[in-house]
Scaffold this active site. Structure first.
Site, PDB file in Angstrom:
ATOM      1  N   CYS A 185     -21.497  -1.568   0.424  1.00  0.00           N
ATOM      2  CA  CYS A 185     -20.364  -1.324  -0.710  1.00  0.00           C
ATOM      3  C   CYS A 185     -20.772  -2.200  -1.736  1.00  0.00           C
ATOM      4  O   CYS A 185     -20.990  -3.462  -1.629  1.00  0.00           O
ATOM      5  CB  CYS A 185     -19.300  -1.836   0.057  1.00  0.00           C
ATOM      6  SG  CYS A 185     -18.654  -0.939   1.471  1.00  0.00           S
ATOM      7  N   CYS A 209      -2.345 -10.273   7.028  1.00  0.00           N
ATOM      8  CA  CYS A 209      -3.558  -9.062   6.958  1.00  0.00           C
ATOM      9  C   CYS A 209      -4.799  -9.576   7.418  1.00  0.00           C
ATOM     10  O   CYS A 209      -5.142 -10.672   6.778  1.00  0.00           O
ATOM     11  CB  CYS A 209      -3.360  -8.748   5.578  1.00  0.00           C
ATOM     12  SG  CYS A 209      -4.764  -7.300   5.591  1.00  0.00           S
ATOM     13  N   CYS A 224     -22.136  -7.928   7.058  1.00  0.00           N
ATOM     14  CA  CYS A 224     -21.736  -6.593   7.448  1.00  0.00           C
ATOM     15  C   CYS A 224     -22.981  -5.640   7.181  1.00  0.00           C
ATOM     16  O   CYS A 224     -23.639  -5.694   6.026  1.00  0.00           O
ATOM     17  CB  CYS A 224     -20.749  -6.200   6.358  1.00  0.00           C
ATOM     18  SG  CYS A 224     -19.794  -4.465   6.638  1.00  0.00           S
ATOM     19  N   CYS A 279      -2.234   1.803   4.564  1.00  0.00           N
ATOM     20  CA  CYS A 279      -2.074   0.838   3.160  1.00  0.00           C
ATOM     21  C   CYS A 279      -3.491   1.203   2.739  1.00  0.00           C
ATOM     22  O   CYS A 279      -4.496   1.103   3.316  1.00  0.00           O
ATOM     23  CB  CYS A 279      -2.130  -0.780   3.645  1.00  0.00           C
ATOM     24  SG  CYS A 279      -2.691  -1.583   2.135  1.00  0.00           S
ATOM     25  N   ARG A 327       0.786  -3.001  -4.525  1.00  0.00           N
ATOM     26  CA  ARG A 327       0.321  -4.461  -4.440  1.00  0.00           C
ATOM     27  C   ARG A 327      -0.850  -4.726  -5.304  1.00  0.00           C
ATOM     28  O   ARG A 327      -1.629  -4.227  -5.751  1.00  0.00           O
ATOM     29  CB  ARG A 327      -0.391  -4.719  -2.927  1.00  0.00           C
ATOM     30  CG  ARG A 327      -0.661  -6.145  -2.759  1.00  0.00           C
ATOM     31  CD  ARG A 327      -0.855  -6.279  -1.073  1.00  0.00           C
ATOM     32  NE  ARG A 327       0.159  -5.871  -0.303  1.00  0.00           N
ATOM     33  CZ  ARG A 327       0.336  -4.888   0.350  1.00  0.00           C
ATOM     34  NH1 ARG A 327      -0.994  -4.237   0.638  1.00  0.00           N
ATOM     35  NH2 ARG A 327       1.202  -4.548   1.154  1.00  0.00           N
TER      36      ARG A 327
END
Ligand code: SAM
Ligand code: DTB
Ligand code: SF4
Length: 330
Positions: free
Chosen positions: A51, A91, A47, A184, A256
């Site tokens: 992050c 997901c 990616c 979400c 969650r």
């Protein structure tokens, strides 16, 4: 909600806080039902983003190999197994900055979504930044919820990520809301932020309109090679306080208990469920990291008399609720 109101809730004496959050939970949810969600990394590693917590960023040597996008056939096969194992939500996550209409990879994701939607599961995707058009296409293909976390407070965000901004995250969430998909959205704790930062993150979430359908609370899983690989574990009572405060502030959201359960004790997880968590990721793997094994999770749920949310069949009696976010057929 205002930050000072969230602070007042969070600072309530511990047992009063979890007693109150339990009451809110009981008033809004089927008692002792936990949603089981299976995660699948449909495009792993490589990616462009930086992050600081993520094993999939190409900027760090984390040992995660870059893989190409999985085919709809391969994805569908994993989703079928997940449903057989009792998951009601599937997901799919992709490690890239975002998706664009016209990219053949986006077309392939849309086909995968259509296949999973046909299985009668809630379909969630987490594909990074989206424009308005892409959001509508995903909604039309059958996505029920889009996962896009704000991850931490607006103030702390720039010390975790430099390749996109907190506002970029909010813009994508705005496009998702406009398309009619559920949002979400949650975050990670244990990234060097203060408890106040966590409440500032929650303040942002409570002011979403519409409110988030689910709020994943992840505990940082320190990934070797990332800038955050030496962060200490999160204090369990701080985690429980945050879950309880989230339950009270967002009574109708699924809360969650997400990444990082491998570092929690069974007793710690039991407290999280008592405080109002009612969804988990289920299956031996998250995206790249380990999750508790299916057998351990089944044993834990059994011992706590928690039941998996029933698989959606569309055949439950009229008037009763199946508890999923699916459009019921009955
Ligand atoms: N690329 C997309 C994005 O950034 O939204 C989707 C995938 S990303 C891995 C999804 C979420 O996983 C992140 O927003 C973060 O909340 C969570 N996550 C990633 N790595 C984590 C880690 N090491 N520990 C805990 N949570 C993590
Ligand atoms: C979320 O909030 N947590 C999930 C899901 N949404 C996509 C991801 C957790 C990832 C944990 C680290 C890993 O597996 O690499
Ligand atoms: Fe990429 Fe998402 Fe990981 Fe950030 S969190 S590096 S955007 S995969």
């Amino acid at each position: 909600m205002k930050l000072r109101d969230l602070q007042a809730i969070y600072e309530t004496p511990f047992f009063d806080l979890i007693g109150r959050s339990r009451e809110v939970y009981l008033a809004h949810w089927k008692m002792n039902e936990v949603q089981l969600c299976t995660l699948l990394s449909i495009k792993t590693g490589g990616c462009s983003e930086d992050c600081g917590y993520c094993a999939q960023s190409a900027r760090y040597n984390t040992g995660v190999e870059r893989e190409t996008l999985m085919s709809p056939d391969a994805i569908e096969a994993v989703a079928v197994r997940a449903r057989e194992n009792g998951s009601t939500r599937f997901c799919m996550g992709a490690a890239w900055k975002g998706v664009r209409n016209g990219d053949p990879r986006f077309e392939s994701v849309l086909e995968s979504v259509r296949r999973v939607a046909k299985l009668g599961m809630e379909v969630c995707v987490t594909l990074g930044q989206l424009g308005e058009k892409e959001a509508v296409q995903l909604k039309d293909a059958g996505v029920t919820a889009y996962n896009h976390n704000i991850d931490t407070s607006p103030e702390h965000y720039p010390s975790i990520v430099s390749t996109h901004t907190f506002q970029d995250r909010l813009d994508t969430i705005g496009h998702v809301q406009k398309s009619g998909m559920s949002v979400c959205c949650g975050g990670i704790i244990g990234m060097g932020e203060t408890e106040l930062d966590r409440l500032k993150m929650l303040e942002v979430l409570t002011n979403f309109d519409p409110a988030p359908e689910s709020v994943p609370i992840n505990c940082l899983m320190p990934m070797p090679g990332t800038p955050l690989d030496e962060q200490p574990p999160v204090d369990i009572f701080q985690l429980v306080r945050l879950i309880a405060t989230t339950r009270i502030a967002l009574p109708r959201a699924k809360v969650r208990l997400s990444a990082g359960r491998t570092r929690l004790t069974r007793e710690g997880q039991a407290l999280c469920f008592f405080a109002g968590a009612n969804s988990i990721f289920y299956g031996d793997k998250l995206l790249t990291a380990a999750n508790p094994g299916v057998n351990d999770d089944r044993a834990l749920l059994d011992e706590l008399n928690l039941k998996p949310q029933p698989v959606h069949t569309g055949e439950h009696p009229a008037g009763s609720e199946c508890g999923t976010a699916m459009a019921c057929l009955s």
